[in-house]
Design an enzyme around this catalytic site. Structure first.
Site, PDB file in Angstrom:
ATOM      1  N   MET A 170       0.842  -1.204   0.000  1.00  0.00           N
ATOM      2  CA  MET A 170       0.000   0.000   0.000  1.00  0.00           C
ATOM      3  C   MET A 170       0.874   1.251   0.000  1.00  0.00           C
ATOM      4  O   MET A 170       0.401   2.343   0.342  1.00  0.00           O
ATOM      5  CB  MET A 170      -0.929  -0.011   1.203  1.00  0.00           C
ATOM      6  CG  MET A 170      -1.910  -1.187   1.157  1.00  0.00           C
ATOM      7  SD  MET A 170      -3.379  -0.934   2.136  1.00  0.00           S
ATOM      8  CE  MET A 170      -2.686  -0.722   3.754  1.00  0.00           C
ATOM      9  N   GLY A 171       2.144   1.090  -0.381  1.00  0.00           N
ATOM     10  CA  GLY A 171       3.025   2.248  -0.472  1.00  0.00           C
ATOM     11  C   GLY A 171       3.549   2.700   0.877  1.00  0.00           C
ATOM     12  O   GLY A 171       3.521   1.936   1.845  1.00  0.00           O
ATOM     13  N   ALA A 172       4.020   3.967   0.934  1.00  0.00           N
ATOM     14  CA  ALA A 172       4.758   4.462   2.109  1.00  0.00           C
ATOM     15  C   ALA A 172       5.849   3.437   2.445  1.00  0.00           C
ATOM     16  O   ALA A 172       5.962   2.959   3.575  1.00  0.00           O
ATOM     17  CB  ALA A 172       3.828   4.736   3.296  1.00  0.00           C
ATOM     18  N   HIS A 209       8.975   1.234   3.326  1.00  0.00           N
ATOM     19  CA  HIS A 209      10.024   1.313   4.349  1.00  0.00           C
ATOM     20  C   HIS A 209      10.930   0.095   4.182  1.00  0.00           C
ATOM     21  O   HIS A 209      10.758  -0.689   3.238  1.00  0.00           O
ATOM     22  CB  HIS A 209       9.400   1.382   5.745  1.00  0.00           C
ATOM     23  CG  HIS A 209       8.359   0.320   6.001  1.00  0.00           C
ATOM     24  ND1 HIS A 209       8.677  -1.029   6.062  1.00  0.00           N
ATOM     25  CD2 HIS A 209       7.015   0.391   6.164  1.00  0.00           C
ATOM     26  CE1 HIS A 209       7.584  -1.723   6.288  1.00  0.00           C
ATOM     27  NE2 HIS A 209       6.543  -0.893   6.334  1.00  0.00           N
ATOM     28  N   HIS A 228       9.307  -3.326   3.435  1.00  0.00           N
ATOM     29  CA  HIS A 228       8.933  -3.549   2.029  1.00  0.00           C
ATOM     30  C   HIS A 228      10.185  -3.799   1.182  1.00  0.00           C
ATOM     31  O   HIS A 228      10.186  -4.662   0.309  1.00  0.00           O
ATOM     32  CB  HIS A 228       8.222  -2.314   1.461  1.00  0.00           C
ATOM     33  CG  HIS A 228       6.923  -1.968   2.135  1.00  0.00           C
ATOM     34  ND1 HIS A 228       6.764  -0.805   2.853  1.00  0.00           N
ATOM     35  CD2 HIS A 228       5.729  -2.599   2.173  1.00  0.00           C
ATOM     36  CE1 HIS A 228       5.516  -0.732   3.306  1.00  0.00           C
ATOM     37  NE2 HIS A 228       4.869  -1.809   2.912  1.00  0.00           N
ATOM     38  N   GLN A 249     -10.466  -2.660   1.994  1.00  0.00           N
ATOM     39  CA  GLN A 249     -10.011  -3.380   3.186  1.00  0.00           C
ATOM     40  C   GLN A 249      -9.992  -2.499   4.429  1.00  0.00           C
ATOM     41  O   GLN A 249      -9.563  -2.928   5.494  1.00  0.00           O
ATOM     42  CB  GLN A 249      -8.639  -4.024   2.954  1.00  0.00           C
ATOM     43  CG  GLN A 249      -7.480  -3.046   2.854  1.00  0.00           C
ATOM     44  CD  GLN A 249      -6.209  -3.736   2.401  1.00  0.00           C
ATOM     45  OE1 GLN A 249      -6.090  -4.200   1.278  1.00  0.00           O
ATOM     46  NE2 GLN A 249      -5.236  -3.813   3.297  1.00  0.00           N
ATOM     47  N   GLY A 264       4.664 -10.402   3.886  1.00  0.00           N
ATOM     48  CA  GLY A 264       5.429 -10.329   5.124  1.00  0.00           C
ATOM     49  C   GLY A 264       4.720 -11.041   6.268  1.00  0.00           C
ATOM     50  O   GLY A 264       3.496 -11.006   6.378  1.00  0.00           O
ATOM     51  N   LYS A 280       4.830  -9.938   9.092  1.00  0.00           N
ATOM     52  CA  LYS A 280       4.331  -8.836   9.927  1.00  0.00           C
ATOM     53  C   LYS A 280       2.795  -8.877   9.999  1.00  0.00           C
ATOM     54  O   LYS A 280       2.210  -8.656  11.048  1.00  0.00           O
ATOM     55  CB  LYS A 280       4.823  -7.514   9.331  1.00  0.00           C
ATOM     56  CG  LYS A 280       4.073  -6.276   9.725  1.00  0.00           C
ATOM     57  CD  LYS A 280       4.422  -5.852  11.115  1.00  0.00           C
ATOM     58  CE  LYS A 280       3.906  -4.485  11.483  1.00  0.00           C
ATOM     59  NZ  LYS A 280       2.537  -4.208  11.076  1.00  0.00           N
ATOM     60  N   VAL A 327      10.590  -7.433   9.515  1.00  0.00           N
ATOM     61  CA  VAL A 327      11.778  -6.578   9.604  1.00  0.00           C
ATOM     62  C   VAL A 327      11.522  -5.546  10.704  1.00  0.00           C
ATOM     63  O   VAL A 327      10.455  -4.918  10.746  1.00  0.00           O
ATOM     64  CB  VAL A 327      12.051  -5.875   8.258  1.00  0.00           C
ATOM     65  CG1 VAL A 327      13.240  -4.943   8.362  1.00  0.00           C
ATOM     66  CG2 VAL A 327      12.269  -6.918   7.166  1.00  0.00           C
TER      67      VAL A 327
HETATM   68  P1  AMP Z   1       1.466  -2.928   3.475  1.00  0.00           P
HETATM   69  O1  AMP Z   1       2.029  -1.918   2.527  1.00  0.00           O
HETATM   70  O2  AMP Z   1       1.529  -2.527   4.898  1.00  0.00           O
HETATM   71  O3  AMP Z   1       0.127  -3.456   3.033  1.00  0.00           O
HETATM   72  O4  AMP Z   1       2.447  -4.173   3.388  1.00  0.00           O
HETATM   73  C1  AMP Z   1       2.783  -4.760   2.161  1.00  0.00           C
HETATM   74  C2  AMP Z   1       3.523  -6.029   2.426  1.00  0.00           C
HETATM   75  O5  AMP Z   1       4.698  -5.743   3.179  1.00  0.00           O
HETATM   76  C3  AMP Z   1       2.718  -7.040   3.269  1.00  0.00           C
HETATM   77  O6  AMP Z   1       2.971  -8.353   2.794  1.00  0.00           O
HETATM   78  C4  AMP Z   1       3.271  -6.833   4.643  1.00  0.00           C
HETATM   79  O7  AMP Z   1       3.156  -7.971   5.471  1.00  0.00           O
HETATM   80  C5  AMP Z   1       4.716  -6.544   4.341  1.00  0.00           C
HETATM   81  N1  AMP Z   1       5.344  -5.820   5.435  1.00  0.00           N
HETATM   82  C6  AMP Z   1       4.952  -4.657   5.988  1.00  0.00           C
HETATM   83  N2  AMP Z   1       5.764  -4.335   7.025  1.00  0.00           N
HETATM   84  C7  AMP Z   1       6.682  -5.327   7.111  1.00  0.00           C
HETATM   85  C8  AMP Z   1       7.784  -5.591   7.993  1.00  0.00           C
HETATM   86  N3  AMP Z   1       8.106  -4.765   8.971  1.00  0.00           N
HETATM   87  N4  AMP Z   1       8.491  -6.721   7.795  1.00  0.00           N
HETATM   88  C9  AMP Z   1       8.174  -7.585   6.796  1.00  0.00           C
HETATM   89  N5  AMP Z   1       7.147  -7.391   5.943  1.00  0.00           N
HETATM   90  C10 AMP Z   1       6.415  -6.287   6.098  1.00  0.00           C
END
Ligand code: AMP
Length: 281
Positions: free
Chosen positions: A22-24, A26, A29, A53, A142, A144, A174
């Site tokens: 979903m961007g932003a 770090h 990602h 969602q 992830g 996470k 991470v």
């Molecule tokens: P999001 O942008 O938050 O929807 O996350 C996109 C993908 O990155 C998802 O599969 C998350 O589980 C993964 N992700 C987000 N934060 C972390 C992290 N700290 N460590 C590992 N994977 C992550």
């Protein structure tokens, strides 16, 4: 690196690896993108803040959007293509995008499913849509978002040959040096709340240590709650569960501690394996 906003602009996109986000972006990602390097090409990073969602009281509008920085980060991490659609490209008004049948792990554990009732139907809808559009041969998620990882894995299994050969790859969480799990929402934390947020990691670490001594799941859960409250966190859940089903542990199977808590209006989630067994698709 190619940047595309609609599927018709994408040439030769299928058969590669997908990292949905979903961007932003770090370092969490970026680690997912790195880990996709040896997978089949092209390596596509999708960036889409999926409205379906998010629930009515959720932070869809406040969710950080940093496309320029994201493109630089994706390129540095080795992406071939960034797919950054808008809502119309993902959900064309004249094209119904069905929600796949949700697997049990999306509806029965009483974790994210109980606290964000429409969340996993939105996740399955957007992930299935990405898989249909991009036809990847592998997709990286992830740990996470541990329940999400299981939900997507089970959805792919249940959909059978809709995405033939699609492999779901899990990447460990991470963390920052102090242990806080990287999250796009960390950027929304006021500086004074960061120490409180660290309570999630500290509670999970304590759970891992006590589990190693053979402490009962219920006792570990009570300890999680009390540690989180000591940090001034408003707890949605703190649970010890079977690592595969996310139901209450019945003994002998790997377990996982999972937490969701709020600090300064920001909802954070984290989890940790309590036994050595790693996650397997
Ligand atoms: P999001 O942008 O938050 O929807 O996350 C996109 C993908 O990155 C998802 O599969 C998350 O589980 C993964 N992700 C987000 N934060 C972390 C992290 N700290 N460590 C590992 N994977 C992550």
């Amino acid at each position: 690196m190619q940047v595309v906003h609609t599927i018709s602009d994408l040439e030769n996109g299928s058969g590669g690896a997908l990292v949905p986000t979903m961007g932003a972006l770090h370092k969490g990602h970026e680690a997912l993108i790195h880990c996709a390097q040896p997978l089949p090409r092209p390596l596509i990073v999708s960036i889409f803040v999926n409205p379906t969602q998010f629930g009515p009281g959720d932070d869809w509008q406040r969710y950080p959007r940093t496309l320029d920085a994201d493109l630089a980060a994706a390129e540095r991490a080795g992406a071939d293509i960034v797919f950054a659609p808008d809502a119309e490209a993902m959900y064309p008004p004249d094209d119904e995008v069905p929600v796949p049948t949700l697997p049990a792990v999306a509806t029965t554990p009483g974790l994210e499913d109980a606290h964000r009732p429409a969340h996993f139907s939105g996740v399955c809808q957007v992930v299935a849509r990405l898989f249909d559009l991009l036809r990847p041969s592998a997709a990286v998620f992830g740990e996470k978002d541990y329940q999400q990882l299981l939900v997507v894995t089970e959805m792919v299994r249940a959909e059978g040959d809709r995405w033939p050969g699609l492999q779901i790859v899990a990447h460990p969480t991470v963390r920052d040096e102090d242990g806080l799990a990287m999250s796009s929402r960390n950027a929304c934390l006021p500086p004074e709340a960061r120490n409180q947020a660290l309570g999630l990691y500290q509670a999970l670490e304590s759970a891992r240590r006590t589990a190693a001594n053979g402490t009962e799941p219920r006792t570990i859960e009570r300890d999680l709650y009390s540690r989180l409250r000591q940090h001034g966190l408003d707890v949605d859940y703190a649970a010890v569960r079977d690592a595969r089903t996310l139901l209450r542990p019945t003994g002998g199977q790997p377990t996982r501690a999972l937490i969701a808590a709020r600090v300064s209006g920001v909802r954070l989630i984290d989890n940790m394996a309590l036994s050595d067994a790693e996650w397997h698709a």
